[in-house]
Design a protein around this motif. Sequence first.
Motif, PDB file in Angstrom:
ATOM      1  N   ALA A 127      31.766  42.865  54.303  1.00 29.62           N
ATOM      2  CA  ALA A 127      31.290  41.540  54.338  1.00 29.62           C
ATOM      3  C   ALA A 127      31.714  40.723  53.070  1.00 29.62           C
ATOM      4  CB  ALA A 127      29.748  41.476  54.398  1.00 29.62           C
ATOM      5  N   GLY A 128      31.722  39.496  53.353  1.00 29.61           N
ATOM      6  CA  GLY A 128      32.218  38.761  52.166  1.00 29.61           C
ATOM      7  C   GLY A 128      33.601  38.499  52.148  1.00 29.61           C
ATOM      8  N   ARG A 129      34.589  39.303  52.930  1.00 31.04           N
ATOM      9  CA  ARG A 129      35.916  39.201  52.653  1.00 31.04           C
ATOM     10  C   ARG A 129      36.704  38.060  53.548  1.00 31.04           C
ATOM     11  NH1 ARG A 129      40.698  41.922  53.222  1.00 31.04           N
ATOM     12  NH2 ARG A 129      41.156  43.105  51.458  1.00 31.04           N
ATOM     13  N   LEU A 130      36.070  37.560  54.736  1.00 27.12           N
ATOM     14  CA  LEU A 130      36.296  36.326  55.533  1.00 27.12           C
ATOM     15  C   LEU A 130      35.657  35.252  55.070  1.00 27.12           C
ATOM     16  CD1 LEU A 130      38.189  37.875  57.094  1.00 27.12           C
ATOM     17  CD2 LEU A 130      36.360  38.693  58.040  1.00 27.12           C
ATOM     18  N   ASP A 131      36.381  34.061  54.611  1.00 20.57           N
ATOM     19  CA  ASP A 131      35.734  32.789  54.198  1.00 20.57           C
ATOM     20  C   ASP A 131      35.412  31.893  55.547  1.00 20.57           C
ATOM     21  OD1 ASP A 131      38.305  32.654  54.198  1.00 20.57           O
ATOM     22  OD2 ASP A 131      38.250  31.345  52.311  1.00 20.57           O
ATOM     23  N   PHE A 132      35.379  32.599  56.713  1.00 24.35           N
ATOM     24  CA  PHE A 132      35.042  31.714  57.854  1.00 24.35           C
ATOM     25  C   PHE A 132      34.135  32.676  58.431  1.00 24.35           C
ATOM     26  CE2 PHE A 132      37.399  33.183  61.395  1.00 24.35           C
ATOM     27  CZ  PHE A 132      38.136  34.189  60.738  1.00 24.35           C
ATOM     28  N   ARG A 150      31.165  43.462  58.444  1.00 21.35           N
ATOM     29  CA  ARG A 150      31.367  42.507  59.796  1.00 21.35           C
ATOM     30  C   ARG A 150      32.166  43.238  60.751  1.00 21.35           C
ATOM     31  NH1 ARG A 150      29.919  37.191  58.108  1.00 21.35           N
ATOM     32  NH2 ARG A 150      28.717  37.173  60.146  1.00 21.35           N
TER      33      ARG A 150
END
Lengths: 253, 253
Positions: free
Chosen positions: A59-64, A50
């Motif tokens: 990717a996938g590390r932020l949950d927003f 991202r």
Amino acid sequence: MYAPERQQEILRLARDGGRVDVVSLAEEFQVTAETIRRDLKALDRAGLIRRVHGGAIPAGRLDFEPDLAERESTAADEKDRIARAALAELPAEGTVILDAGSTVARMAAAIPPEATLTVVTHSLPIAARLADHPGIQLHIVGGRVRHRTRAAVDAWALRAYGEIRADVAVVAANGFSVEHGLTTPDLAEAAVKRAALTAARRVVLLADSSKYAQEHFARFGALGDVDLLITDTGLTPEDAGDIERAGTEVVRA
Amino acid sequence: MYAPERQQEILRLARDGGRVDVVSLAEEFQVTAETIRRDLKALDRAGLIRRVHGGAIPAGRLDFEPDLAERESTAADEKDRIARAALAELPAEGTVILDAGSTVARMAAAIPPEATLTVVTHSLPIAARLADHPGIQLHIVGGRVRHRTRAAVDAWALRAYGEIRADVAVVAANGFSVEHGLTTPDLAEAAVKRAALTAARRVVLLADSSKYAQEHFARFGALGDVDLLITDTGLTPEDAGDIERAGTEVVRA
DNA sequence: CTCAAGCAGGCATGAACGGGCATCGGCGTG
DNA sequence: CACGCCGATGCCCGTTCATGCCTGCTTGAG
């Protein structure tokens, strides 16, 4: 070192360290920052990382969704005005289908807390926003979730929309024109959009003026399928006239 | 530190502590209060926190039945250990059903970026977390969304689970015991859970020890339906023995 | 009611970005 | 073997972004 190798290595570094930044990668690989940016852009398009200002995060590390804030930069003002105008088209009580799309999401976020509606959507971000709205009976349409748009598509979604009737569908399009109708880049998504607008008695299209006369790969309807187009003042009165003659009411917010 | 990273961290702090305030965040991250306000505004817009004068409180509770932030903090440690232990039960490649529930959500958030899985879930928070995971093919199960748990229930959900077969189902329960099986407060949700575990070849139950011997209104299965229970060391070895004699393997993480 | 703390919006600045263009080098074609 | 094509890279420059600072307005606690 070839570009794909470098990109692979960048991805590994990002996952190991949780983040990478443009300048140190440029040093590391002895290339310029532009090249690194291109690599990051490629990895971003592939959905593996991202992009953030100055570097990237796996990717996938932020949950927003940072892009919900980002997208606001592009035509944010117009989209806001469109979203506010669209609120007036929601029935006082009744059933609404909400398509995926940032303008529709903005409208959803602006639904007043005292509203009582039944909302059906295949968009994950919109569902997330409406999930704790006390007055809204929310139904999510299932299906395979596309990474890019976070919208459900394919068989489950198509069948679900085939089983319901709504008062209004609020839809978005990547391109619209009198000749080529409503278009979007993805076939699967187009199929769901088509099902959504077929399921509603009244169709409202939200699209800022930059979408006018654009064409994309997949067509999901004619402009005549749309009862009301809400756009911004960037659409010329002449173009608006053309559209109205084709039977679609136009609001320039 | 990038803005999205900071925002992610703020979100975590808000969820852990139940609240955050502008000035201490500004100190913590060594930025000015303006920047923090911008971060909070972004998170607020994304619907993840609710802004209050001087700070913010978490809004997007991916929480379970009874109460709000209390649950999240209660047994957080145990839940983390359980979640980590559960990761080992996911197949290397294959299809997994993920039930709604905070422990399952924690596990989902911990799935490594290089994992390649097909995930089916009826939980909105879990779907949101996995939506941009590059290796995961995500399918959301549709249905009416319960405000409390943000999980899809009713006809669409039941039918969807009736149409699939998964390698593993990871489920949660509000109460479990040898005599009364798996229980939860809501009937509709119980029906979906039952459908989910019927659709999987192997059933893994995640439940911290405080759930043991609890009974709630709706029963969705027997303990014997569960192949593996992952819980914490709060469950006595005797109780674990009882459960294992009933045919369910027990891991005390 | 008062007033300090908090807030929104405007403005400034340096870093980062992105599109256009030039260059370079490899690779296939004739 | 010569040529031309194309992808990769670097460079340039106008634009955008993140952040901090300032100013005037709002809020809410006492």
